[in-house]
Design a protein around this motif. Sequence first.
Motif: not given
Lengths: 110, 125
Positions: A19-30
């Motif tokens: 499994s590979i995670s990808c963390s962003g913010s409210s301006s992109n993934i959110g």
Amino acid sequence: QSVLTQPTSASGTPGQRVSISCSGSSSNIGRNVVNWYQQLPGTAPKLLIYSNNLRPSGVPDRFSGSKSGTSASLAVSGLQSEDEADYYCAAWDDSLNGYVFGPGTKVTVL
Amino acid sequence: EVQLVESGGGLVQPGRSLRLSCAATGFTFDDYAMHWVRQAPGKGLEWISGISWNSNTMGYADSVKGRFTISRDNAKNSLSLQMDSLGAEDTALYYCVKDSRPSWFGELGNWFDPWGQGTLVTVSS
């Protein structure tokens, strides 16, 4: 420094699940969908998952994507040697008014 | 079969200009937005520019804004990238990419498919 965060590497033996995670913010993934691209060694990137969890035709169902809040993940089940590649998450960023990619995760099949 | 073939890369001195082209076949070119994405040697992917199906709107990453200009010729099924004031940081493999929608804005849930094989730009004296 990438706007999206991914682990540098991941590995597993044949048949395992990675499994590979990808963390962003409210301006992109959110707020926007996440797409995943696979780049095999020496080749151009290829669309792997689009709109968070959809597979283009021809992509094995061993690959799956999900998204929750400001994070997304890509799972590869039944790992095979041909899955050795770099994997990139990507999303539209409302603040930057452009697309952002994660730094990429190199998957190694042990 | 959808095909994107880039050309125009090469070795260029810092401060000079270069123009990349992309020939598109196998789909109705003027139905889709198009993009350029680059990859520095050994590094990750960086979106640098997108253009809508009718050339009405374009977008650029901050790293190239004011120096690069994207354009398209729907009559010739071609995409271009004019690159001015090149620096060593622009050394990369440049990919031509087809969008899934007519608009290059990503709020509608766009994705990039397919990608060309890329053309290499090396900026060095």
